[in-house]
Write a protein that holds these residues in place. Structure first.
Motif, mmCIF file in Angstrom:
data_model
loop_
_atom_site.group_PDB
_atom_site.id
_atom_site.type_symbol
_atom_site.label_atom_id
_atom_site.label_comp_id
_atom_site.label_asym_id
_atom_site.label_seq_id
_atom_site.Cartn_x
_atom_site.Cartn_y
_atom_site.Cartn_z
ATOM 1 N N GLY A 77 -2.145 8.970 12.032
ATOM 2 C CA GLY A 77 -3.081 9.996 10.412
ATOM 3 C C GLY A 77 -2.791 11.043 11.347
ATOM 4 O O GLY A 77 -2.653 11.891 10.791
ATOM 5 N N GLN A 78 -3.322 10.889 12.313
ATOM 6 C CA GLN A 78 -3.471 12.187 13.313
ATOM 7 C C GLN A 78 -2.427 12.771 13.635
ATOM 8 O O GLN A 78 -1.755 14.625 13.077
ATOM 9 N N ALA A 79 -0.906 12.221 13.219
ATOM 10 C CA ALA A 79 0.371 12.849 13.663
ATOM 11 C C ALA A 79 1.064 13.201 12.333
ATOM 12 O O ALA A 79 1.492 14.680 12.355
ATOM 13 N N ALA A 80 0.721 12.577 10.969
ATOM 14 C CA ALA A 80 1.115 13.059 9.781
ATOM 15 C C ALA A 80 0.033 14.121 8.681
ATOM 16 O O ALA A 80 0.769 14.543 8.002
ATOM 17 N N PHE A 81 -1.312 13.895 9.476
ATOM 18 C CA PHE A 81 -1.769 15.274 8.301
ATOM 19 C C PHE A 81 -2.589 15.686 9.148
ATOM 20 O O PHE A 81 -3.048 15.553 10.506
ATOM 21 N N SER A 82 -3.224 17.025 8.851
ATOM 22 C CA SER A 82 -3.434 18.455 9.453
ATOM 23 C C SER A 82 -5.132 18.497 8.808
ATOM 24 O O SER A 82 -5.966 19.223 9.945
ATOM 25 N N THR A 83 -5.468 17.622 8.335
ATOM 26 C CA THR A 83 -6.831 17.210 7.674
ATOM 27 C C THR A 83 -7.821 17.136 9.536
ATOM 28 O O THR A 83 -6.849 15.578 9.674
ATOM 29 N N PRO A 84 -8.687 17.309 10.253
ATOM 30 C CA PRO A 84 -9.684 16.595 11.478
ATOM 31 C C PRO A 84 -10.131 15.140 10.842
ATOM 32 O O PRO A 84 -10.189 14.786 9.548
ATOM 33 N N LEU A 85 -10.089 13.839 11.532
ATOM 34 C CA LEU A 85 -9.552 12.336 11.220
ATOM 35 C C LEU A 85 -11.420 12.858 11.291
ATOM 36 O O LEU A 85 -12.174 11.365 10.611
ATOM 37 N N VAL A 114 1.139 -1.153 0.213
ATOM 38 C CA VAL A 114 -0.055 0.143 -0.520
ATOM 39 C C VAL A 114 0.921 1.443 -0.022
ATOM 40 O O VAL A 114 1.637 1.707 0.809
ATOM 41 N N ASP A 115 0.476 1.957 -1.061
ATOM 42 C CA ASP A 115 1.657 2.775 -0.876
ATOM 43 C C ASP A 115 0.879 4.264 -1.085
ATOM 44 O O ASP A 115 1.556 5.077 -1.545
ATOM 45 N N ARG A 116 -0.341 4.686 -1.090
ATOM 46 C CA ARG A 116 -1.304 5.406 -1.271
ATOM 47 C C ARG A 116 -2.545 5.082 -0.700
ATOM 48 O O ARG A 116 -3.008 4.196 -0.744
ATOM 49 N N VAL A 117 -2.624 5.982 0.683
ATOM 50 C CA VAL A 117 -4.139 6.695 1.156
ATOM 51 C C VAL A 117 -4.362 7.070 0.724
ATOM 52 O O VAL A 117 -3.942 8.546 0.748
ATOM 53 N N THR A 173 -14.250 14.678 3.936
ATOM 54 C CA THR A 173 -12.298 15.213 3.175
ATOM 55 C C THR A 173 -12.747 13.928 2.244
ATOM 56 O O THR A 173 -13.273 13.003 1.763
ATOM 57 N N THR A 174 -11.878 14.240 0.749
ATOM 58 C CA THR A 174 -11.899 13.906 -0.240
ATOM 59 C C THR A 174 -10.046 13.578 -0.398
ATOM 60 O O THR A 174 -9.702 13.046 -1.179
ATOM 61 N N ALA A 175 -9.553 14.354 -0.264
ATOM 62 C CA ALA A 175 -7.501 14.747 0.227
ATOM 63 C C ALA A 175 -7.409 15.045 1.358
ATOM 64 O O ALA A 175 -7.614 16.034 1.923
ATOM 65 N N MET A 176 -6.639 13.926 1.783
ATOM 66 C CA MET A 176 -5.399 14.465 2.969
ATOM 67 C C MET A 176 -4.266 15.348 2.890
ATOM 68 O O MET A 176 -3.616 15.836 1.703
ATOM 69 N N GLU A 177 -4.429 16.947 3.871
ATOM 70 C CA GLU A 177 -3.621 17.774 3.440
ATOM 71 C C GLU A 177 -2.266 17.402 4.463
ATOM 72 O O GLU A 177 -2.345 16.834 5.826
ATOM 73 N N ARG A 178 -0.683 17.005 4.032
ATOM 74 C CA ARG A 178 -0.056 16.753 5.115
ATOM 75 C C ARG A 178 0.128 18.169 5.726
ATOM 76 O O ARG A 178 -0.909 19.080 6.045
ATOM 77 N N SER A 179 0.514 17.166 6.908
ATOM 78 C CA SER A 179 0.748 18.524 8.447
ATOM 79 C C SER A 179 2.530 18.586 8.354
ATOM 80 O O SER A 179 3.129 18.295 8.354
ATOM 81 N N ALA A 180 2.380 19.854 8.353
ATOM 82 C CA ALA A 180 4.006 20.824 8.340
ATOM 83 C C ALA A 180 4.902 20.418 10.426
ATOM 84 O O ALA A 180 6.217 20.271 9.729
ATOM 85 N N ALA A 181 4.324 19.485 10.547
ATOM 86 C CA ALA A 181 4.715 19.268 12.050
ATOM 87 C C ALA A 181 4.749 18.186 12.260
ATOM 88 O O ALA A 181 4.973 17.302 13.037
ATOM 89 N N ALA A 182 4.664 16.949 11.185
ATOM 90 C CA ALA A 182 4.816 15.555 10.954
ATOM 91 C C ALA A 182 5.884 14.822 11.652
ATOM 92 O O ALA A 182 7.078 15.869 11.435
ATOM 93 N N PRO A 183 6.084 14.117 12.281
ATOM 94 C CA PRO A 183 7.350 13.469 13.459
ATOM 95 C C PRO A 183 7.806 12.555 11.816
ATOM 96 O O PRO A 183 7.146 12.595 11.124
#
Length: 299
Positions: free
Chosen positions: A123-131, A14-17, A136-146
């Protein structure tokens, strides 16, 4: 002597979520349905929910997963009584081994539940989009993701799928608390059951120790090992989760909920609720209504 590396076989990769969701729906939630060209699974974390898959209706209960293959129509509704918590993950995978999941409803054991928790946490860490936004149709990457949060999410998702395929349709193994368990696990499970059965009481630590025939220091140590906090902190979190469920069910007002859960007053209940969730009970109720009014656009 020449070394020859082996390229690792990855039968399920799986390389696309597409989306990662954790929903706390009201007991009256209804989603009219959709179909799309990628895989999706739904896991019932609490409560139960009615799901339409293709032209078949299923009732899923806590601990069950259902998979929707690409192109399959699916819809869901709460049963009007119990407010469900759901994990919903959609992803792309072209592997022919994914055919195993077509039309499947599978039970999740301890290992699978742990992986689901990791998927949500990463998912909470990687994306800024509320879970909790079903639109939601596209997740936005979080600038603060570990570092490598997305990779760990994908690894947990692949491991979940692989474990389910390996296990087939057999029921999950009996939890360790039933067979060959340690004394600490037995104690934790026994006290947890006791606390869940006494949510309407204002228990003290002394009462918990007395009723379960255990010393205070040992009990605290066991709960800190298992939960990261003390037994009374855990008891408070159980009350808050129960309160959230009662609010979403919508059959009782805040005063009635506070009384049912053993709070001395509506003021104390509201203060504890806001400290635990960041919202007042009324703000939480409003957020649930807003969530229930949203639907994901059909595709």
């Amino acid at each position: 002597m020449a070394f020859r590396p082996i390229i690792l076989a990855r039968p399920i990769a799986v390389d696309r979520v597409v989306t990662v969701h954790y929903f706390e729906y009201s007991s009256s939630y209804y989603f009219e349905g959709e179909r799309h060209d990628f895989w999706e699974f739904l896991y019932v974390d609490k409560g139960e929910v009615d799901v339409i898959a293709g032209d078949v209706r299923h009732t899923l209960r806590r601990g069950q997963l259902i998979f929707h293959a690409p192109g399959e129509f699916h819809a869901l509704r709460a049963n009007g009584v119990v407010a469900p918590n759901l994990v919903v993950v959609s992803f792309c995978c072209a592997s022919t081994d994914m055919d195993f999941f077509r039309g499947k409803i599978l039970p999740a054991g301890d290992a699978e539940r742990s992986l689901l928790g990791r998927i949500v946490a990463e998912g909470q860490a990687a994306f800024s989009t509320p879970l909790d936004d079903p639109a939601t149709t596209a997740m936005e990457r979080s600038a603060a993701a570990p570092f490598a949060a997305e990779q760990l999410l994908g690894a947990a998702l692949e491991e979940l799928l692989i474990r389910l395929v390996r296990r087939g349709e057999a029921p999950p193994p009996t939890p360790p608390s039933v067979i060959h368990t340690t004394g600490r696990e037995e104690l934790f499970d026994r006290v947890r059951t006791y606390l869940e059965g006494n949510l309407g009481r204002g228990l003290s630590l002394e009462e918990v120790c007395r009723d379960n025939l255990v010393g205070r220091s040992r009990l605290q140590q066991v709960f800190r090992e298992r939960t990261g906090g003390g037994v009374m902190e855990f008891f408070g979190s159980l009350k808050i989760e129960a309160a959230k469920g009662l609010i979403r069910e919508g059959r009782k007002n805040f005063t009635e909920i506070a009384g049912e859960l053993g709070y001395q007053s509506i003021y104390y209940f509201s203060r504890h609720f806001k400290k635990a969730t960041g919202m007042s009970p009324s703000e939480y109720a409003s957020s649930v209504k807003l969530l229930s009014s949203k639907t994901r656009p059909g595709e």
